[in-house]
Design an enzyme around this catalytic site. Structure first.
Site, PDB file in Angstrom:
ATOM      1  N   HIS A   1     -12.118  -0.010   0.127  1.00 34.62           N
ATOM      2  CA  HIS A   1     -11.921   1.442   0.190  1.00 34.62           C
ATOM      3  C   HIS A   1     -12.479   2.157  -1.041  1.00 34.62           C
ATOM      4  O   HIS A   1     -12.850   3.321  -0.972  1.00 34.62           O
ATOM      5  CB  HIS A   1     -10.427   1.738   0.339  1.00 34.62           C
ATOM      6  CG  HIS A   1     -10.114   3.125   0.790  1.00 34.62           C
ATOM      7  ND1 HIS A   1     -10.644   3.676   1.941  1.00 34.62           N
ATOM      8  CD2 HIS A   1      -9.314   4.086   0.248  1.00 34.62           C
ATOM      9  CE1 HIS A   1     -10.188   4.909   2.094  1.00 34.62           C
ATOM     10  NE2 HIS A   1      -9.390   5.189   1.073  1.00 34.62           N
TER      11      HIS A   1
ATOM     12  N   SER B   1     -11.522   9.373   1.910  1.00 31.00           N
ATOM     13  CA  SER B   1     -10.266   8.918   2.494  1.00 31.00           C
ATOM     14  C   SER B   1      -9.610  10.066   3.269  1.00 31.00           C
ATOM     15  O   SER B   1     -10.204  10.567   4.232  1.00 31.00           O
ATOM     16  CB  SER B   1      -9.347   8.365   1.400  1.00 31.00           C
ATOM     17  OG  SER B   1      -8.274   7.652   1.963  1.00 31.00           O
TER      18      SER B   1
ATOM     19  N   GLU C   1       0.813  -1.212   0.000  1.00 33.57           N
ATOM     20  CA  GLU C   1       0.000   0.000   0.000  1.00 33.57           C
ATOM     21  C   GLU C   1       0.847   1.263   0.000  1.00 33.57           C
ATOM     22  O   GLU C   1       0.566   2.203  -0.755  1.00 33.57           O
ATOM     23  CB  GLU C   1      -0.924   0.008   1.225  1.00 33.57           C
ATOM     24  CG  GLU C   1      -1.797   1.242   1.362  1.00 33.57           C
ATOM     25  CD  GLU C   1      -2.814   1.403   0.255  1.00 33.57           C
ATOM     26  OE1 GLU C   1      -3.222   2.552  -0.024  1.00 33.57           O
ATOM     27  OE2 GLU C   1      -3.207   0.389  -0.351  1.00 33.57           O
ATOM     28  N   GLU C   2       1.881   1.315   0.821  1.00 36.37           N
ATOM     29  CA  GLU C   2       2.579   2.580   1.050  1.00 36.37           C
ATOM     30  C   GLU C   2       3.911   2.730   0.313  1.00 36.37           C
ATOM     31  O   GLU C   2       4.385   3.846   0.129  1.00 36.37           O
ATOM     32  CB  GLU C   2       2.800   2.789   2.552  1.00 36.37           C
ATOM     33  CG  GLU C   2       1.519   2.718   3.390  1.00 36.37           C
ATOM     34  CD  GLU C   2       0.456   3.736   2.988  1.00 36.37           C
ATOM     35  OE1 GLU C   2       0.696   4.574   2.101  1.00 36.37           O
ATOM     36  OE2 GLU C   2      -0.644   3.688   3.568  1.00 36.37           O
TER      37      GLU C   2
ATOM     38  N   ASP D   1     -13.390  -2.518   4.154  1.00 42.58           N
ATOM     39  CA  ASP D   1     -12.276  -1.638   3.803  1.00 42.58           C
ATOM     40  C   ASP D   1     -10.999  -2.132   4.477  1.00 42.58           C
ATOM     41  O   ASP D   1     -10.832  -1.997   5.690  1.00 42.58           O
ATOM     42  CB  ASP D   1     -12.606  -0.209   4.244  1.00 42.58           C
ATOM     43  CG  ASP D   1     -11.668   0.835   3.659  1.00 42.58           C
ATOM     44  OD1 ASP D   1     -10.519   0.478   3.335  1.00 42.58           O
ATOM     45  OD2 ASP D   1     -12.072   1.998   3.534  1.00 42.58           O
TER      46      ASP D   1
END
Length: 731
Positions: free
Chosen positions: A708, A601, A197-198, A676
């Site tokens: 999400h 978000s 994800e990051e 999510d």
């Protein structure tokens, strides 16, 4: 003329006028067109693969893999057709994606993909021999992730059930390289959730240039806390459990190993004594025995480039970059490029306040700064070493646009290659002789064009979305008006505004502000948006003005503007949005008593805060999938900007919507998906609990099992219908 004739002529004239009026009348946009029919989506040119002979490229077209001649774009050969039954396989397959081997004799075909998280998936893969026309299944052991040819095209590596495998294409013999992989415990060759994800990558293994070694990550998740989501639909709901490190909690222990195919030995690379760290990137240098590793401390303010001996694991630190805030490795990590002569490399840095390109020798000594100025390099596409020419996009023309440039390695000769305003991105052939340019602007859908690099000669327009452009002329469309606004405290912010098509400056209109506002992001961009933009058109048809402002902390304007929110997310950003709302409220055509804000978000975090902290400014807010307390979000993203909650509790709590829920005055709609995996439904629960404790009335809605993105089936149409109805009733 007789009276009867006059009457007849008048009737004919009236009918003709009425007919012309009907022809000239333009349609309004509908929610069904936007979110069910996706009528305003632009066509793209997908799965372009440059071939080793720079004169050709291949593309996936309607189930066929077609070879094209670059000089005129003409199709010259169909390499594979999914519509043709392959005799030896006895079945037809549907191509999801494909890759050609380096000698272009085999095609790796991905079918039946199954999404895991944002960037990861598993699929069935097949290998097609172009010469023999035989198609074989890559593996009978179950779906694979990240199947990848070796550089020499004789082998394919992949991940299955957290272990790394390799198939020899000459014999189709399968070899299992790791054996300790276990769900929610050990992962080999693919990323854990937070890295995917990051740090924006999911495949975590890399072939050496000589095809004799594979470098791979191992994630030990055993100490990472587990998060569970109930999945609904069956008589008894099931729990989905996975490892998710929230801010301040333990991360996976990461190791890097090299597997040698010749002696079947695996060697761990020495990453140092500190184990609480990140390895956001690894790549092979030109030397097939030297692995390049980016090592980042947990604070993410110190990045070290280290070189590792693939046979011994011994490492040497080459370069160190530090920051008083954070080193933006996630956005700049892929710029690192080793030159073919083995003597130097190119890397980007923000050390002068803007992202620019630098050349270093192999010992880490800076040779030169290649680009410079009060603007940022955006994407670095690489270097043509035959001419020592680099290619990149930048913000030099405007922070809300991207343009393509070339520059000599010594930085002395720079040329602008893109001619049209808006957002430009490129895809270069391996030899840099040709490039495909993607261009769009707020009022112009995507145009994809093929160019010759040497003189920027247009060869062919591959896609111009002519059908979409023609259809758009039949609609009432109000354009984005870009401007820079100045807040009361002197901060200049990029913004756009959409007014009703029948705008009357003497009337007062309600205003909806759209916000994202997260670190390094940009929403005020001169680019085509085929979804939200047309929802804004629907609102404009209903008499609303829609505006967007990029607050402090957003990107495209240098590191000082981007990093000023460090350790206190939400403070300056919310202040800027409130100040922007006050600015808009003073305009003669905006009703200051009817200003709302909507975000998703990070934007949901912002919209909630703006309504709660700007209770006398905003009348309504919609927060979709919001972070409501950064304590609930992951380590990598959150700690990059706030450090840990143990070290910086006020940074987490002072601007949490949960903290300010007691100040709610206006109308609030809170939306979240229960499935999510990114911003957990827990965020919505915590905020609802705070609102209830403070006896605040609000509306909320949850989407069962939705992630999400809150999409699939009628979900988006339902969501945007609900948001439209909420605004009509409450703003």
């Amino acid at each position: 003329m007789k009276k009867t004739q006059l009457i007849i002529c008048s009737v004919i004239a009236l009918l003709m006028y009425s007919s012309l009026s009907v022809v000239a009348q333009k349609k309004n946009v509908s929610l069904d067109e936007v979110w069910s029919k996706f009528a305003f989506s632009q066509k793209q040119v997908r799965s372009i693969n440059w071939m080793k002979d720079g004169s050709f490229y291949s593309a996936l077209e309607n189930g066929r893999i077609v070879k094209h001649q670059v000089t005129d774009g003409a199709a010259v050969e169909t390499l594979f057709d999914e519509g043709v039954s392959v005799e030896n396989l006895g079945q037809k397959i549907t191509i999801a994606d494909y890759t050609l081997s380096s000698n272009e004799q085999k095609i790796l075909i991905e079918t039946d993909p199954e999404q895991i998280y944002r960037r990861s998936s598993r699929a069935e893969n097949f290998v097609y021999d172009i010469k023999s026309k035989k198609l074989v299944k890559l593996s009978a052991g179950g779906k694979q992730s990240f199947a990848t040819f070796s550089p020499d095209g004789t082998k394919i590596a992949f991940v299955r059930q957290n272990n790394l495998f390799m198939v020899d294409l000459n014999t189709m013999a399968e070899r299992q390289i790791t054996t300790d992989g276990k769900w929610n415990n050990i992962i080999n060759g693919m990323c854990d959730w937070v890295y995917e994800e990051e740090f924006s990558f999911a495949k975590a293994f890399f072939w050496s240039p000589d095809s004799r070694k594979i470098a791979f990550y191992t994630f030990d998740e055993s100490k990472v806390p587990e998060y569970n989501m109930q999945m609904w639909g069956k008589l008894y709901p099931t729990d989905y459990r996975y490892k998710y490190p929230k801010a301040g909690e333990p991360n996976s222990a990461v190791s890097i190993s090299v597997y040698n195919l010749v002696d079947t030995k695996t060697v761990k690379m020495d990453l140092g004594k500190e184990t609480d760290l990140y390895i956001p990137r690894i790549r092979w240098t030109i030397n097939t025995n030297v692995l390049s590793i980016s090592r980042l401390n947990r604070y993410q303010n110190k990045m070290e480039l280290i070189h590792a001996d693939a046979f011994t694991g011994k490492t040497t630190t080459i370069l160190i970059e530090e920051s008083r805030t954070y080193v933006d490795v996630e956005n700049f990590g892929d710029d690192l490029t080793y030159l073919a002569d083995g003597k130097s490399f190119i890397m980007s840095s923000e050390k002068d306040g803007y992202k620019h390109l630098y050349q270093y020798d192999m010992s880490g000594r800076e040779v030169r700064k290649i680009t410079s100025g009060n603007w940022e390099v955006d994407n670095f596409y690489g270097i043509d070493e035959s001419t020592n020419t680099l290619y990149f996009t930048s913000t030099e023309i405007a922070s809300i646009e991207r343009h393509l440039y070339s520059i000599s390695l010594d930085g002395k000769v720079k040329k602008k290659l893109s001619a049209e305003r808006g957002m430009n991105s490129a895809n270069f052939s391996p030899d840099f002789k040709y490039f495909i340019l993607n261009n769009s602007a707020s009022n112009s859908p995507l145009k994809v064009s093929l160019y010759r690099s040497a003189n920027t000669q247009l060869i062919k327009v591959l896609e111009d979305n002519a059908d979409l452009r023609a259809r758009l002329t039949g609609y009432n469309i109000s354009p984005k008006e870009f401007t820079v606004i100045k807040t009361a405290d002197g901060v200049e912010l990029n913004s756009w505004m959409i007014k009703p098509t029948n705008f009357d400056p003497n009337k007062k209109y309600p205003l909806l502000m759209f916000v994202y506002g997260g670190p390094g992001s940009q929403q005020v961009l001169n680019q085509y948006d085929g979804a939200n933009f047309y929802w804004y058109q629907i609102l404009a048809q209903k008499g609303y003005i829609v505006a967007c402002v990029d607050n402090r902390g957003t990107g495209g304007r240098g590191s000082e503007f981007k990093k000023c929110t460090y350790l206190n997310l939400g403070k300056l950003e919310v202040h800027d949005q409130i100040e922007a709302a006050k600015y808009f409220g003073k305009l003669p055509f905006i009703d200051a008593a009817r200003i709302g804000i909507q975000g998703w978000s990070y934007g949901g975090f912002m919209a909630s805060n703006c309504l709660f902290q700007g209770a006398d400014v905003f009348k309504a807010a919609i927060a979709v999938a919001p972070v409501t307390n950064w304590r609930y979000y992951d380590t990598v993203y959150t700690e990059r900007f706030l450090r840990t909650p143990q070290e910086n509790p006020s940074g987490y709590d002072d601007n949490s919507p949960v903290t300010h829920a007691k100040n709610l005055k206006g109308n609030f709609l809170l939306v979240h998906g229960t499935g999510d995996d990114n911003v957990h439904f827990q965020n919505a629960v915590a905020l609802e609990d705070a609102l209830i404790k403070n006896n605040k009335q609000f509306q909320s809605f949850y989407y069962p099992n939705k992630n999400h993105g809150i999409s699939g089936g009628n979900t988006r149409l339902h969501l945007y219908t609900m948001m439209t109805n909420f605004l009509e009733k409450n703003l």
